[in-house]
Scaffold this active site. Structure first.
Site, PDB file in Angstrom:
ATOM      1  N   ARG A  27      53.675  60.009  44.992  1.00 31.04           N
ATOM      2  CA  ARG A  27      53.349  61.353  45.690  1.00 31.04           C
ATOM      3  C   ARG A  27      52.408  61.260  46.873  1.00 31.04           C
ATOM      4  O   ARG A  27      51.491  60.554  46.654  1.00 31.04           O
ATOM      5  CB  ARG A  27      52.896  62.442  44.879  1.00 31.04           C
ATOM      6  CG  ARG A  27      53.655  63.124  43.947  1.00 31.04           C
ATOM      7  CD  ARG A  27      54.283  64.126  44.828  1.00 31.04           C
ATOM      8  NE  ARG A  27      55.598  64.479  44.609  1.00 31.04           N
ATOM      9  CZ  ARG A  27      56.365  65.283  43.502  1.00 31.04           C
ATOM     10  NH1 ARG A  27      55.387  65.428  42.537  1.00 31.04           N
ATOM     11  NH2 ARG A  27      57.549  65.036  43.534  1.00 31.04           N
ATOM     12  N   GLU A  39      62.708  56.640  46.186  1.00 32.40           N
ATOM     13  CA  GLU A  39      63.753  57.538  46.233  1.00 32.40           C
ATOM     14  C   GLU A  39      65.321  56.747  45.633  1.00 32.40           C
ATOM     15  O   GLU A  39      65.878  57.364  44.992  1.00 32.40           O
ATOM     16  CB  GLU A  39      64.225  58.041  47.562  1.00 32.40           C
ATOM     17  CG  GLU A  39      63.269  59.070  48.118  1.00 32.40           C
ATOM     18  CD  GLU A  39      63.118  60.306  46.957  1.00 32.40           C
ATOM     19  OE1 GLU A  39      63.956  60.683  46.544  1.00 32.40           O
ATOM     20  OE2 GLU A  39      62.088  60.885  47.058  1.00 32.40           O
ATOM     21  N   GLY A  83      68.251  49.620  35.867  1.00 30.53           N
ATOM     22  CA  GLY A  83      69.899  49.946  35.632  1.00 30.53           C
ATOM     23  C   GLY A  83      70.495  50.151  36.980  1.00 30.53           C
ATOM     24  O   GLY A  83      69.843  50.025  37.993  1.00 30.53           O
ATOM     25  N   TYR A 122      71.931  61.815  50.333  1.00 39.50           N
ATOM     26  CA  TYR A 122      70.665  62.160  49.549  1.00 39.50           C
ATOM     27  C   TYR A 122      69.495  61.393  50.078  1.00 39.50           C
ATOM     28  O   TYR A 122      68.534  61.905  50.343  1.00 39.50           O
ATOM     29  CB  TYR A 122      70.951  61.922  48.161  1.00 39.50           C
ATOM     30  CG  TYR A 122      69.799  61.962  47.366  1.00 39.50           C
ATOM     31  CD1 TYR A 122      69.199  62.965  46.944  1.00 39.50           C
ATOM     32  CD2 TYR A 122      69.116  60.602  47.023  1.00 39.50           C
ATOM     33  CE1 TYR A 122      68.014  63.225  46.210  1.00 39.50           C
ATOM     34  CE2 TYR A 122      67.799  60.817  46.320  1.00 39.50           C
ATOM     35  CZ  TYR A 122      67.362  62.051  45.973  1.00 39.50           C
ATOM     36  OH  TYR A 122      66.147  61.971  45.439  1.00 39.50           O
ATOM     37  N   ASP A 140      69.954  67.089  45.421  1.00 40.51           N
ATOM     38  CA  ASP A 140      70.306  66.103  44.331  1.00 40.51           C
ATOM     39  C   ASP A 140      70.668  67.215  42.904  1.00 40.51           C
ATOM     40  O   ASP A 140      70.803  68.294  43.163  1.00 40.51           O
ATOM     41  CB  ASP A 140      69.112  65.304  43.851  1.00 40.51           C
ATOM     42  CG  ASP A 140      67.949  65.991  43.358  1.00 40.51           C
ATOM     43  OD1 ASP A 140      67.983  67.302  43.299  1.00 40.51           O
ATOM     44  OD2 ASP A 140      66.917  65.436  42.847  1.00 40.51           O
ATOM     45  N   CYS A 210      65.442  85.437  42.057  1.00 39.32           N
ATOM     46  CA  CYS A 210      66.470  84.625  41.424  1.00 39.32           C
ATOM     47  C   CYS A 210      67.792  85.653  40.595  1.00 39.32           C
ATOM     48  O   CYS A 210      67.434  86.435  39.793  1.00 39.32           O
ATOM     49  CB  CYS A 210      66.173  83.758  40.206  1.00 39.32           C
ATOM     50  SG  CYS A 210      67.296  82.689  39.479  1.00 39.32           S
TER      51      CYS A 210
HETATM   52 FE1  SF4 Z   1      65.551  78.873  37.521  1.00 35.58          FE
HETATM   53 FE2  SF4 Z   1      64.862  80.946  35.910  1.00 35.58          FE
HETATM   54 FE3  SF4 Z   1      63.361  79.975  38.182  1.00 35.58          FE
HETATM   55 FE4  SF4 Z   1      65.807  81.129  38.325  1.00 35.58          FE
HETATM   56  S1  SF4 Z   1      63.921  82.088  37.349  1.00 35.58           S
HETATM   57  S2  SF4 Z   1      64.999  79.618  39.617  1.00 35.58           S
HETATM   58  S3  SF4 Z   1      66.754  80.130  36.639  1.00 35.58           S
HETATM   59  S4  SF4 Z   1      63.735  79.053  36.408  1.00 35.58           S
END
Ligand code: SF4
Length: 367
Positions: A27, A39, A83, A122, A140, A210
């Site tokens: 970081r 990465e 791995g 990526y 990712d 969301c």
């Molecule tokens: Fe993910 Fe819940 Fe955040 Fe939506 S509200 S991005 S489902 S943790």
């Protein structure tokens, strides 16, 4: 749809990242080589495992030039435990290309990065954004899950159309001012809060944006086709001991576990016992007829596309001349020297068992 990703959305996630980001050894790292190594290690390996190996790898290969001049055996040994060894071979190949064609430095341009061995989109996006501040979004598995939920995308995430929609959203959400931090913030969100089975929505800094949370189906997203059953392979290997040395073979450089060392052996046929399979496989791979003695270990291991159970037997050579078939080299080495060679994890567990027993022991005279 993209109107959802407002400046307030970006500010909320970046503020959360600034306050809560995980304390990881890489970081804040801006040295492009170190960013690249972290990465690549993180692509298919757990953060805890990478944390334990990252510094040691960089101590052994502190620069691109140091890595480029190393042997493949040394790099594979340093990669042991992480791995997916093709990543280590690709790191080495790319380092050699960088020394030959780029003055020993990583190019800043994402397209030039993507052309290097083992990079792909990526890694190119991660290095370009974190090390060089280029505005390219990383997508990712964690980021894909976060955006599928933010968009309430309930179609099969394996299709090109859905993938394109999610990548488009990730690209439009990207912070142009802090692309490296942004990419790490979205990956962190997926790793710590928007986790696969039970997203912790009440703790989420972007919950108000969301759509998946509003619809109530976030936990079931992204939708993926059911995977085919993973095949199971049964293998017998021989710990062939002679005068205090044990026989190991090096796998061809290309293919699964390429370049790693292992005990001779292979798949059991349907009409064979494991002992019979061990004797036959050792004979076919090494030219040696062996007496198969005690079964010293049974190791189960899961790869991405199959599971394997390995039965390991102590063996004593009876006749025949050593010749490699299926491996590039065969070598009898002292038990104390085995630590110098890179083994796949399953073989490494057999070695641990042998050490815990106090060594190879002696193979019985009769089978
Ligand atoms: Fe993910 Fe819940 Fe955040 Fe939506 S509200 S991005 S489902 S943790």
């Amino acid at each position: 749809m993209t109107a959802r990703f407002t400046p307030a959305f970006r500010a909320a996630l970046l503020a959360h990242y600034d306050a809560e980001k995980r304390d990881l050894p890489w970081r804040g790292e801006t040295d492009p080589y170190r960013v690249w190594v972290s990465e690549v290690m993180l692509q298919q390996t757990r953060v805890e495992t990478v944390t334990a190996r990252y510094a040691a790898f960089l101590r052994e290969f502190p620069t691109i030039r140091a890595l480029a001049s190393a042997t493949e055996d040394r790099v594979l040994k340093a990669w042991e435990g992480l791995g997916y060894y093709a990543r280590a071979r690709n790191l080495l190949s790319a380092a050699r290309v960088l020394v030959a064609d780029h003055g020993g430095r990583l190019p800043r341009d994402p397209e030039a990065l993507a052309a290097l061995p083992g990079f792909g989109r990526y890694t190119a996006a991660a290095v370009a954004s974190i090390a060089f501040g280029r505005p390219v979004a990383v997508v990712d598995g964690n980021v894909l899950r976060v955006f599928a939920r933010l968009l309430d995308e309930a179609r099969d995430a394996g299709t090109a159309a859905v993938r394109a929609r999610i990548e488009g959203a990730a690209g439009s959400a990207l912070s142009r001012e802090r692309p490296g931090d942004w990419n790490q913030a979205t990956m962190d969100l997926g790793a710590t809060i928007c986790v696969p089975r039970k997203p912790r929505c009440p703790e989420c800094p972007v919950a108000r944006w969301c759509a998946g949370r509003r619809s109530g189906r976030a936990a079931s997203l992204p939708r993926k086709r059911r995977k085919a059953a993973v095949p199971h392979v049964e293998v017998a290997v021989g710990i062939v001991e002679k005068d205090g040395r044990v026989l190991i073979g090096r796998r061809p450089s290309k293919g699964l576990l390429g370049g790693l060392w292992e005990f001779p052996g292979g798949k059991r046929r349907a009409d064979e016992s494991f002992r019979e399979a061990c004797a036959r496989e050792v004979r076919e791979e090494t030219g040696l007829t062996v007496a198969v003695g005690e079964e010293v270990d049974v190791v189960r291991h899961a790869y991405s596309h199959f599971r394997v159970t390995i039965h390991a037997f102590l063996c004593r050579p009876l006749s025949g001349r050593l010749r490699a078939r299926g491996t590039t080299r065969l070598r009898f080495v002292r038990e104390s020297e085995l630590g110098r060679y890179a083994f796949p994890r399953a073989n490494g567990r057999i070695l641990e068992t042998l050490r815990a027993r106090g060594g190879m022991g002696r193979c019985p005279r009769r089978t």
